[in-house]
Design an enzyme around this catalytic site. Structure first.
Site, PDB file in Angstrom:
ATOM      1  N   ASP A   1       0.714  -0.854  -0.013  1.00  0.00           N
ATOM      2  CA  ASP A   1       0.233  -0.006  -0.229  1.00  0.00           C
ATOM      3  C   ASP A   1       0.893   0.959  -0.127  1.00  0.00           C
ATOM      4  O   ASP A   1       2.076   1.174   0.203  1.00  0.00           O
ATOM      5  CB  ASP A   1      -1.064   0.212   1.184  1.00  0.00           C
ATOM      6  CG  ASP A   1      -2.220  -1.067   1.898  1.00  0.00           C
ATOM      7  OD1 ASP A   1      -1.718  -2.265   0.899  1.00  0.00           O
ATOM      8  OD2 ASP A   1      -2.708  -1.022   1.653  1.00  0.00           O
TER       9      ASP A   1
ATOM     10  N   HIS B   1      -1.582   4.946  -0.401  1.00  0.00           N
ATOM     11  CA  HIS B   1      -1.999   5.619   0.565  1.00  0.00           C
ATOM     12  C   HIS B   1      -1.520   6.972   0.668  1.00  0.00           C
ATOM     13  O   HIS B   1      -1.690   7.546   1.183  1.00  0.00           O
ATOM     14  CB  HIS B   1      -2.318   5.107   1.976  1.00  0.00           C
ATOM     15  CG  HIS B   1      -3.660   3.645   1.948  1.00  0.00           C
ATOM     16  ND1 HIS B   1      -4.499   4.030   1.234  1.00  0.00           N
ATOM     17  CD2 HIS B   1      -3.294   2.577   2.643  1.00  0.00           C
ATOM     18  CE1 HIS B   1      -5.221   3.006   1.317  1.00  0.00           C
ATOM     19  NE2 HIS B   1      -4.215   2.064   2.310  1.00  0.00           N
TER      20      HIS B   1
ATOM     21  N   ASP C   1      -4.115  -0.015  -3.396  1.00  0.00           N
ATOM     22  CA  ASP C   1      -4.649   0.773  -2.582  1.00  0.00           C
ATOM     23  C   ASP C   1      -2.783   2.493  -2.582  1.00  0.00           C
ATOM     24  O   ASP C   1      -2.251   2.412  -1.753  1.00  0.00           O
ATOM     25  CB  ASP C   1      -4.171   0.519  -1.601  1.00  0.00           C
ATOM     26  CG  ASP C   1      -5.729  -0.264  -0.726  1.00  0.00           C
ATOM     27  OD1 ASP C   1      -6.252   0.158  -2.030  1.00  0.00           O
ATOM     28  OD2 ASP C   1      -5.195  -0.408   0.373  1.00  0.00           O
TER      29      ASP C   1
ATOM     30  N   ASN D   1      -8.083  -2.494  -2.973  1.00  0.00           N
ATOM     31  CA  ASN D   1      -9.780  -1.962  -2.915  1.00  0.00           C
ATOM     32  C   ASN D   1     -10.259  -0.846  -2.464  1.00  0.00           C
ATOM     33  O   ASN D   1     -11.185  -0.431  -2.731  1.00  0.00           O
ATOM     34  CB  ASN D   1      -9.815  -2.991  -1.065  1.00  0.00           C
ATOM     35  CG  ASN D   1      -9.600  -2.112  -0.050  1.00  0.00           C
ATOM     36  OD1 ASN D   1      -7.801  -1.773  -0.268  1.00  0.00           O
ATOM     37  ND2 ASN D   1      -9.787  -1.692   0.872  1.00  0.00           N
ATOM     38  N   HIS D   2      -9.148  -0.201  -2.589  1.00  0.00           N
ATOM     39  CA  HIS D   2      -9.339   1.602  -2.289  1.00  0.00           C
ATOM     40  C   HIS D   2      -9.485   2.208  -4.015  1.00  0.00           C
ATOM     41  O   HIS D   2      -9.614   3.512  -4.329  1.00  0.00           O
ATOM     42  CB  HIS D   2      -8.149   2.281  -1.212  1.00  0.00           C
ATOM     43  CG  HIS D   2      -8.532   2.137  -0.491  1.00  0.00           C
ATOM     44  ND1 HIS D   2      -9.545   3.254   0.525  1.00  0.00           N
ATOM     45  CD2 HIS D   2      -7.984   1.718   0.674  1.00  0.00           C
ATOM     46  CE1 HIS D   2      -9.142   3.852   1.610  1.00  0.00           C
ATOM     47  NE2 HIS D   2      -8.799   2.013   2.280  1.00  0.00           N
TER      48      HIS D   2
ATOM     49  N   HIS E   1      -4.033  -7.871  -3.509  1.00  0.00           N
ATOM     50  CA  HIS E   1      -4.366  -7.496  -2.833  1.00  0.00           C
ATOM     51  C   HIS E   1      -4.572  -7.635  -1.563  1.00  0.00           C
ATOM     52  O   HIS E   1      -3.939  -7.137  -0.089  1.00  0.00           O
ATOM     53  CB  HIS E   1      -5.125  -6.007  -3.324  1.00  0.00           C
ATOM     54  CG  HIS E   1      -4.977  -5.443  -2.306  1.00  0.00           C
ATOM     55  ND1 HIS E   1      -3.744  -4.414  -1.918  1.00  0.00           N
ATOM     56  CD2 HIS E   1      -6.183  -4.889  -1.215  1.00  0.00           C
ATOM     57  CE1 HIS E   1      -4.551  -2.733  -1.082  1.00  0.00           C
ATOM     58  NE2 HIS E   1      -5.279  -3.889  -0.378  1.00  0.00           N
TER      59      HIS E   1
ATOM     60  N   HIS F   1      -2.699  -4.833   1.917  1.00  0.00           N
ATOM     61  CA  HIS F   1      -4.342  -4.610   2.548  1.00  0.00           C
ATOM     62  C   HIS F   1      -3.526  -4.768   3.774  1.00  0.00           C
ATOM     63  O   HIS F   1      -4.734  -3.562   4.109  1.00  0.00           O
ATOM     64  CB  HIS F   1      -4.824  -5.800   2.461  1.00  0.00           C
ATOM     65  CG  HIS F   1      -6.436  -5.479   2.333  1.00  0.00           C
ATOM     66  ND1 HIS F   1      -6.826  -4.841   2.549  1.00  0.00           N
ATOM     67  CD2 HIS F   1      -7.515  -6.711   2.559  1.00  0.00           C
ATOM     68  CE1 HIS F   1      -8.691  -4.345   2.513  1.00  0.00           C
ATOM     69  NE2 HIS F   1      -8.639  -6.048   2.622  1.00  0.00           N
TER      70      HIS F   1
END
Length: 554
Positions: free
Chosen positions: A119, A121, A147, A179-180, A228, A310
């Site tokens: 990730d 982010h 992500d 998932n984002h 992910h 994740h």
């Protein structure tokens, strides 16, 4: 003898005319509390570059040698200085990279050597550190597990730079979906707001189209499944992934959802149950999978291990229990966002696989510019603080209001009018007086209750402004420990003593967000609770009764 004009001059005018000249003062110099002087024309912290406030020309944007590709060196430095692109330049990167992503399979195949990343982010400055640790993308193959956006305040910079790298290196830089990377989460968290703040809704919608084109998984060196989230009860063979229609918003259940959302069990490798999959109550969707579920999948598909992201990790990665057949970790988690949300205090890591040797490279967070929550300007952010203090002042003024002041107000209100009215009877006068007293009592009550509601609303808004990390209290009271909010962001950071504290505080934000209709219903209910909370405030109730009774009795 007549007086001259100077003898008749007013002394005040004469004093103004003959006043001493004000001492000269250099307003370009500011003296600080410690006595040191700084120039108001220079930056106080000179080693931090000023933000780039200009939109680059196409000559700057495009590479000299490859005129159909963006200049990576320019982009990197421009984004470091918080610079922005034109709408046309932004859409060019997104759409050109999307065309490449669309041509790729659901399940891509990646050879070694490769550097695997978790990730990101929206932590752009840490992404730059990642490339220092992992190697130059020009001569290093990368596989990102998703992500890229949300939670951090530099998500669009991360996306544009990674997408630009994809344009340059389509066969050595690979991007999977997290998932984002969807409309539901980016609308709920920060990415949509960031896009509309820095660019416009058109850029955001182009990003959503690009998210739908991202591949779902990768087979690395024909040995590792890279994804992910993880496994699914609907995943039996690799062909199950190849059969998915990925060009859509991810559903809330099914194989595609599980690839993005599932997690290993908390007691992975030492489970007491024989179940391979159980409902994931932490995420609010998908499943937890067991050690036996992973081992069965690996054996059936002749694979060595599963590599996923994740979940934040204290040291940036985690190796799970080894398989009995190969002695290799059955599962690995990699997380590449150091000091996640500026409060986790975790390290980040990347996984380098070369010549059948796996190395983990860890790195710490890098300094970055500060943004107020939800990209607010300082005036909007400060209004609840001012409003709360003003309402507190109003209540304090009521508390010091004397009986004489109330009596004076009564005299003014009861002053006789110019028009004479017939004298009422004694019974009518008494009844009217009782009605008037009760009416005035209710008016006073309503006014004080209104002030109480205003005070409560501003108090809640102020707490939201100070709760900059979107974290909720682990005690379940929805409030941070007493006194923490008075210290703002630093107080919140000091209240979080460990990585585990941060994870517990942030656990609600790891769930699948509610639907828009449910969110509106929840927001309305929360607003009603705030408005009604003043009625349960004993101090306000006491004030209401005391002044209503006092004034009505005068």
């Amino acid at each position: 003898m007549t007086s001259g004009p100077h003898n008749l001059e007013d002394p005040i005018v004469r004093a103004i005319r003959q006043k001493n000249q004000a001492p000269s003062h250099d307003f370009t110099i500011f003296v600080q509390e410690d006595g040191s002087s700084v120039s108001t024309l220079d930056r106080v912290v000179k080693n931090v570059q000023a933000p780039a406030t200009y939109i680059p020309t196409d000559v700057e944007f495009f590479d000299i040698n490859e005129p159909d590709k963006p200049d990576l060196h320019f982009l990197r430095n421009h984004f470091i200085r918080e610079g922005r692109l034109s709408e046309e330049q932004t859409l060019y990167i997104i759409k050109k990279a999307t065309e490449i992503l669309k041509s790729e399979d659901n399940l891509i195949e990646v050879d070694a050597p490769v550097t695997v990343c978790g990730d990101i982010h929206g932590q752009y400055y840490d992404l730059m550190k990642l490339f220092e640790v992992g190697g130059n993308p020009a001569n290093t193959q990368y596989l990102f597990l998703g992500d890229y956006v949300d939670r951090g305040y530099f998500s669009i910079e991360c996306l544009l730079y990674l997408w630009a790298l994809k344009i340059w290196y389509p066969k050595t830089l690979w991007l999977l979906r997290g998932n984002h990377e969807c409309a539901h989460l980016t609308d709920y968290f920060t990415f949509k707001l960031e896009c509309t703040h820095k660019y416009n809704i058109k850029v955001y919608e182009a990003c959503l189209q690009s998210f739908n084109a991202l591949p779902l998984a990768a087979i690395m060196n024909k040995q590792f499944l890279c994804v992910h989230g993880g496994l699914s009860p609907e995943l039996h063979t690799l062909n199950d992934i190849r059969m998915i229609n990925r060009f859509c918003e991810p559903p809330t259940h099914g194989l595609m959802c599980d690839l993005l959302w599932s997690d290993p069990l908390e007691d992975f490798g030492s489970e007491k149950s024989n179940k391979h999959f159980i409902h994931n109550n932490v995420r609010g969707c998908s499943y937890f999978y067991s050690y036996q579920a992973v081992c069965t999948f690996l054996e059936n598909n002749n694979l060595l291990s599963v590599i996923r992201a994740h979940e934040a990790q204290d040291v940036g990665y985690r190796m799970y229990r080894k398989t009995k057949t190969t002695g290799f970790p059955s599962l690995m988690t990699i997380f590449s966002a150091p000091n996640y949300l500026d409060v986790y205090n975790n390290k980040a890591a990347v996984l380098k696989y070369e010549n059948n040797v796996m190395n983990i490279r860890q790195f710490n967070c890098s300094p970055h510019p500060y943004w107020l929550p939800n990209f607010m300007d300082v005036f909007t952010w400060s209004l609840p603080f001012v409003g709360e203090k003003v309402s507190e002042m109003l209540i304090s003024m009521l508390n010091i209001c004397s009986k004489e002041e109330l009596y004076e107000t009564d005299l003014k209100e009861s002053a006789p009018t110019q028009h004479k009215q017939p004298a009422p009877s004694e019974n009518e006068n008494k009844a009217d007086q009782e009605i008037d007293i009760e009416a005035r009592r209710q008016i006073i009550k309503n006014k004080i209750m209104a002030i109480g509601r205003i005070s409560r609303v501003f108090s809640v808004l102020r707490e939201e402004r100070e709760s900059v990390s979107e974290l909720k209290n682990v005690s379940g009271t929805q409030r941070l420990p007493a006194g923490t909010l008075m210290l703002g962001a630093e107080g919140i950071k000091n209240a979080i003593n460990s990585f585990d504290d941060a994870r517990k505080l942030d656990i609600q934000n790891e769930r699948l967000p509610p639907s828009n209709s449910r969110r509106r219903s929840t927001d309305l209910k929360a607003f009603e609770e705030v408005m009604n909370s003043s009625e349960d405030d004993t101090s306000i109730d006491h004030l209401v009764e005391r002044f209503a009774d006092k004034k009505s009795s005068l």
